[in-house]
Design a protein around this motif. Structure first.
Motif, PDB file in Angstrom:
ATOM      1  N   TYR A 130      -1.522  -2.435  -4.114  1.00 33.09           N
ATOM      2  CA  TYR A 130      -0.792  -3.222  -5.096  1.00 33.09           C
ATOM      3  C   TYR A 130      -0.794  -4.680  -4.656  1.00 33.09           C
ATOM      4  CZ  TYR A 130       1.150   0.926  -7.351  1.00 33.09           C
ATOM      5  OH  TYR A 130       1.309   2.095  -8.053  1.00 33.09           O
ATOM      6  N   TYR A 149       0.840  -1.189   0.000  1.00 31.60           N
ATOM      7  CA  TYR A 149       0.000   0.000   0.000  1.00 31.60           C
ATOM      8  C   TYR A 149       0.876   1.240   0.000  1.00 31.60           C
ATOM      9  CZ  TYR A 149      -3.663  -3.255   1.365  1.00 31.60           C
ATOM     10  OH  TYR A 149      -4.544  -4.310   1.388  1.00 31.60           O
ATOM     11  N   THR A 150       0.461   2.254  -0.746  1.00 31.40           N
ATOM     12  CA  THR A 150       1.191   3.513  -0.747  1.00 31.40           C
ATOM     13  C   THR A 150       0.260   4.654  -1.135  1.00 31.40           C
ATOM     14  OG1 THR A 150       3.227   4.610  -1.471  1.00 31.40           O
ATOM     15  CG2 THR A 150       2.009   3.369  -3.147  1.00 31.40           C
ATOM     16  N   LEU A 151       0.641   5.842  -0.748  1.00 29.27           N
ATOM     17  CA  LEU A 151      -0.103   7.026  -1.164  1.00 29.27           C
ATOM     18  C   LEU A 151       0.097   7.257  -2.659  1.00 29.27           C
ATOM     19  CD1 LEU A 151       0.776   9.436   1.767  1.00 29.27           C
ATOM     20  CD2 LEU A 151      -1.493   8.538   1.235  1.00 29.27           C
ATOM     21  N   GLU A 152      -0.915   7.754  -3.312  1.00 25.86           N
ATOM     22  CA  GLU A 152      -0.824   8.011  -4.749  1.00 25.86           C
ATOM     23  C   GLU A 152       0.330   8.945  -5.077  1.00 25.86           C
ATOM     24  OE1 GLU A 152      -3.621   9.316  -8.520  1.00 25.86           O
ATOM     25  OE2 GLU A 152      -4.475   9.275  -6.512  1.00 25.86           O
ATOM     26  N   GLU A 153       0.579   9.950  -4.229  1.00 25.63           N
ATOM     27  CA  GLU A 153       1.630  10.917  -4.522  1.00 25.63           C
ATOM     28  C   GLU A 153       3.042  10.412  -4.216  1.00 25.63           C
ATOM     29  OE1 GLU A 153      -0.278  12.252  -0.556  1.00 25.63           O
ATOM     30  OE2 GLU A 153      -0.980  11.442  -2.437  1.00 25.63           O
ATOM     31  N   THR A 165      -7.799   0.607  -4.522  1.00 27.62           N
ATOM     32  CA  THR A 165      -7.464   1.380  -3.334  1.00 27.62           C
ATOM     33  C   THR A 165      -7.860   0.615  -2.090  1.00 27.62           C
ATOM     34  OG1 THR A 165      -9.590   2.531  -3.378  1.00 27.62           O
ATOM     35  CG2 THR A 165      -7.751   3.599  -4.516  1.00 27.62           C
ATOM     36  N   LEU A 176      -3.224   3.478  -2.457  1.00 29.45           N
ATOM     37  CA  LEU A 176      -3.218   2.587  -3.617  1.00 29.45           C
ATOM     38  C   LEU A 176      -2.866   1.189  -3.120  1.00 29.45           C
ATOM     39  CD1 LEU A 176      -1.373   4.750  -6.280  1.00 29.45           C
ATOM     40  CD2 LEU A 176      -3.833   4.437  -5.956  1.00 29.45           C
ATOM     41  N   GLU A 210      -7.025   7.060   1.967  1.00 30.89           N
ATOM     42  CA  GLU A 210      -7.155   6.060   0.917  1.00 30.89           C
ATOM     43  C   GLU A 210      -5.790   5.860   0.276  1.00 30.89           C
ATOM     44  OE1 GLU A 210      -9.530   6.365  -2.990  1.00 30.89           O
ATOM     45  OE2 GLU A 210     -10.878   5.541  -1.463  1.00 30.89           O
ATOM     46  N   SER A 235       5.502   8.739  -5.551  1.00 37.30           N
ATOM     47  CA  SER A 235       5.929   8.191  -6.846  1.00 37.30           C
ATOM     48  C   SER A 235       7.134   7.257  -6.720  1.00 37.30           C
ATOM     49  CB  SER A 235       6.228   9.319  -7.833  1.00 37.30           C
ATOM     50  OG  SER A 235       7.229  10.167  -7.325  1.00 37.30           O
ATOM     51  N   LEU A 293      -1.123  -2.686  -9.681  1.00 37.37           N
ATOM     52  CA  LEU A 293      -2.118  -1.866  -9.003  1.00 37.37           C
ATOM     53  C   LEU A 293      -3.476  -2.550  -9.109  1.00 37.37           C
ATOM     54  CD1 LEU A 293      -2.835   0.748  -7.541  1.00 37.37           C
ATOM     55  CD2 LEU A 293      -3.118   1.823  -9.779  1.00 37.37           C
ATOM     56  N   ARG A 348       5.761   3.888  -5.608  1.00 37.96           N
ATOM     57  CA  ARG A 348       5.000   3.303  -6.715  1.00 37.96           C
ATOM     58  C   ARG A 348       5.944   2.726  -7.770  1.00 37.96           C
ATOM     59  NH1 ARG A 348       0.536   7.354  -8.719  1.00 37.96           N
ATOM     60  NH2 ARG A 348       0.019   5.503  -9.922  1.00 37.96           N
TER      61      ARG A 348
END
Length: 171
Positions: free
Chosen positions: A167, A132-136, A154, A165, A163, A138, A151, A141
């Motif tokens: 994976y 799990y990671t924050l969308e921002e 959420t 992301l 919320e 990068s 991915l 990710r």
């Protein structure tokens, strides 16, 4: 508690202990930890030791694995952490990692997490992992995608109301 040491060409990956409290205190108060993982209100060495005792060590007792300290072999410098975690409300364990700013972008996270994934499959018989990671975030990710995580959507972890992301990867 199972004490295991995993190695790569450049790194030793060892279970975290209360002896790592000073390092954990520094890491958990680094800007990217606060921004992307969240403030855990660990402000003193005593707080760090308590956090390790309450959050990390029970995972080892129950599952035989958990959070690890990543150490560079050449100088015994502690670079970051990586581990596999079980969350109360999740069916699959998830991969997590964090490195101090001077050691980001040097391939250490990929090297450590690649080895950890191999060990989870070969030693502990895991067949899949989440992350799990924050969308921002990068950098995280990009690392997860390089590790062949896909991915899936959420999700929310018990430690945050944000919320994230979600994976997933088959091992």
């Amino acid at each position: 508690m199972v004490k295991q040491l995993f190695e790569t060409n450049r790194l030793r990956i060892i279970p975290i202990t209360t002896n790592d409290a000073s390092f954990a205190l520094t890491l958990m108060n680094s800007p990217k930890w606060i921004q992307f993982i969240g403030d855990r209100n660990v402000r003193t060495l005593k707080d760090a030791k308590a956090y390790i005792k309450e959050k990390a060590l029970p995972q080892y007792k129950t599952y035989g694995y958990g959070n690890n300290v990543v150490i560079r072999k050449s100088d015994n410098e502690k670079l970051g952490t990586c581990g596999v975690y079980h969350r109360e409300d999740k069916n699959q364990p998830d991969l997590g990692f964090a490195f101090l700013p001077p050691y980001e972008g040097k391939g250490y996270a990929f090297e450590a997490t690649s080895k950890l994934i191999e060990v989870m499959r070969d030693t502990f018989g895991l067949h899949e992992l989440s992350a799990y990671t924050l969308e921002e975030n990068s950098a995280s990710r990009k690392l997860l995608e390089r590790l062949n995580f896909e991915l899936k959507g959420t999700g929310i972890l018990p430690t945050t109301n944000e919320e994230l992301l979600h994976y997933h990867r088959k091992l």
